[in-house]
Design a protein around this motif. Structure first.
Motif, mmCIF file in Angstrom:
data_model
loop_
_atom_site.group_PDB
_atom_site.id
_atom_site.type_symbol
_atom_site.label_atom_id
_atom_site.label_comp_id
_atom_site.label_asym_id
_atom_site.label_seq_id
_atom_site.Cartn_x
_atom_site.Cartn_y
_atom_site.Cartn_z
ATOM 1 N N ASP A 191 0.881 -0.948 -0.130
ATOM 2 C CA ASP A 191 -0.058 0.015 0.103
ATOM 3 C C ASP A 191 0.985 1.171 0.064
ATOM 4 O OD1 ASP A 191 -1.380 2.464 1.585
ATOM 5 O OD2 ASP A 191 -3.038 0.666 1.467
ATOM 6 N N LYS A 193 1.965 5.282 -0.829
ATOM 7 C CA LYS A 193 1.666 6.626 -0.843
ATOM 8 C C LYS A 193 2.890 7.435 -1.447
ATOM 9 C CE LYS A 193 -1.909 6.336 2.511
ATOM 10 N NZ LYS A 193 -2.213 6.997 3.747
ATOM 11 N N ASP A 254 -4.290 11.423 0.393
ATOM 12 C CA ASP A 254 -4.129 10.303 1.398
ATOM 13 C C ASP A 254 -4.541 9.037 0.593
ATOM 14 O OD1 ASP A 254 -3.355 11.562 3.417
ATOM 15 O OD2 ASP A 254 -5.192 11.855 4.258
ATOM 16 N N SER A 256 -3.678 5.712 -2.164
ATOM 17 C CA SER A 256 -2.756 4.980 -2.038
ATOM 18 C C SER A 256 -2.730 4.195 -3.498
ATOM 19 C CB SER A 256 -2.525 3.781 -1.193
ATOM 20 O OG SER A 256 -2.686 4.025 0.214
ATOM 21 N N ASP A 369 -8.760 4.082 -1.849
ATOM 22 C CA ASP A 369 -9.201 5.062 -0.776
ATOM 23 C C ASP A 369 -8.884 6.388 -1.122
ATOM 24 O OD1 ASP A 369 -9.666 5.353 1.913
ATOM 25 O OD2 ASP A 369 -7.620 5.148 2.780
HETATM 26 CA CA CA Z 1 -5.782 3.989 3.083
#
Ligand code: CA
Ligand code: ATP
Ligand code: CA
Length: 430
Positions: A191, A193, A254, A256, A369
């Protein structure tokens, strides 16, 4: 997790949520059949339909043994239009959603959301916060605009927004595409970012049989990155640029990039290993690489979740086409390199890649997300700290800062163009 190991969300048993939302969705889809297809109107994004589900049933709802509930369907006509764009027939959607029990995924996120997976692996239903549901509702017209122009995207594909109401509690749910096939062993999951602040899987995550790692773990495991053919690399980075531009325009951050890696060479080795073991009469269990944790320190739900994970071998053909159009990673980025379909038990659509050792990989990925808008963002302490840590102190620019840093990380640290020395490495077959 509540008493007795039963999983709960807002103190409602998860099994009850699953069963009830299947009734709700079934009713919602069935009800649409009588509404003729037509062009979308602005008001279609705003409508909400509410249905009561009494125990004893009613003229248009079945009797059931769950607690009585209300089920709200948001923007039913708009989502029907989206499902149509994604090539999902109403009957197929109904079958996937309602004909078999949903499975619960263990969620590595911190938000406390619950994730359900349909039995055929196509759809994920995620519980979302009030604000996130509201945000998706507001996003719909813009989402529509983007989708209409660009159905090939790594952004989540939303198929429905619902609210299950029981005992004055609201459980909001989003139906979307599943990025990671559960029928193929994913040797690693990330995951990502593009941030490094606290971006490391915690201990309890690392103890899972199939952990989701984060940015720092990725840099540790793949210091040289993951290698793609030049065309694939360009297609992937272009798609992410386009997607991030859309996210930035909605002030979303925010999000990912979820990346699942199937290592073809490792899978080959595992196969040979297990064959050797069977030949020498050893049982699979005794020699399993990962030590089995004792039943005592695993909760029942953990066990259930793991059983539903990679270990479940389903009989249905996993090589069939995905139900959802443009839903595989390869289709999303529109790259046209030859598919690696020599492996029989691997679902189609993974992006071919290599690690630094030259091993052949298949990548399954997508952006997830995205319902956290900058304006709605929770002011958690760690978010502020991470802002300062990242040197991003000019708050108006944060969504654009986030997008830029995300893209930079993906295009420079995570994915690399394949160097010609790796291209003809001995491990490449044919
Ligand atoms: Ca997340
Ligand atoms: P947080 O806000 O704390 O990050 P969250 O509850 O919003 O968590 P997500 O970030 O959406 O959850 O997802 C958490 C994890 O669930 C992901 O890391 C991934 O492992 C899995 N997941 C989420 N969406 C999908 C999807 N569409 N397909 C497959 N797996 C998914
Ligand atoms: Ca979230």
């Amino acid at each position: 997790v509540g008493e007795g190991g039963e999983i709960t969300y807002k103190k409602i048993q998860s099994s009850q949520i699953m069963g009830s939302i299947q009734l709700g969705i079934q009713h919602a889809i069935g009800g649409l059949a009588s509404k003729p297809e037509r062009d979308l109107l602005m008001q279609d994004f705003m409508t909400v339909e509410t249905t009561n589900f009494p125990h004893e049933g009613s003229n248009h709802t079945p009797a059931h043994h769950y607690s009585e509930f209300k089920f709200k369907t948001y923007a039913p006509i708009a989502f029907r239009y989206f499902r149509d764009l994604f090539g999902i027939q109403p009957d197929d959607f109904l079958m996937s959603m309602c004909s078999a029990p949903l499975r619960e995924l263990s969620n590595p996120g911190a938000s406390g959301s619950i994730f359900y997976l349909t039995n055929d692996d196509e759809f994920i239903i995620k519980t979302v916060q009030h604000k996130e549901g509201e945000f998706l509702q507001k996003l719909l017209p813009g989402y529509y605009l983007n989708l209409d122009q660009n159905p090939r995207t790594l952004l989540p594909k939303f198929f429905g927004l619902y609210c299950y109401q029981c005992n004055s509690k609201n459980v909001r749910l989003v139906a979307m595409n599943n990025i990671l096939p559960s029928s193929v062993k994913l040797h690693q999951k990330y995951d990502l970012k593009g941030s490094t602040y606290k971006r490391k899987a915690n201990k309890s995550e690392r103890q899972k049989s199939s952990p989701t790692y984060k940015d720092l773990d990725f840099m540790d495991h793949h210091p040289e990155g993951i290698f793609l053919e030049a065309d694939t690399y360009t297609a992937l980075t272009k798609t992410m640029q386009r997607d991030c531009r859309v996210l930035e325009s909605f002030k979303i951050m925010d999000y990912s990039l979820l990346v699942g890696i199937h290592n073809l060479d490792e899978a080959q080795r595992e196969k040979t290993e297990s064959r050797k073991r069977t030949d020498s009469g050893q049982s699979d269990d005794e020699t399993e690489g990962e030590p089995k944790r004792s039943g005592l320190n695993r909760t029942r739900s953990e066990q259930v979740k793991e059983d539903f994970g990679t270990q479940v071998k389903r009989t249905q053909s996993i090589n069939r086409q995905r139900l959802v159009a443009h839903s595989t990673a390869m289709e999303s980025i529109q790259a046209e390199s030859e598919p690696i379909d020599e492996e029989e038990d691997v679902p189609p659509g993974g992006i071919p890649a290599r690690n630094a050792r030259g091993e052949r990989l298949l990548l399954f990925l997508g952006i997830i997300d995205i319902l956290q808008s900058y304006r709605l963002r929770k002011k958690l302490e760690h978010t502020w700290k991470s802002m300062i840590h990242d040197g991003d102190t000019v708050s108006v620019h944060r969504p654009s800062f986030y997008a830029q840093r995300f893209l930079d990380f993906m295009a420079k640290t995570v994915f690399k163009k394949i160097p010609s020395s790796l291209k003809h490495s001995p491990s490449k077959r044919k």
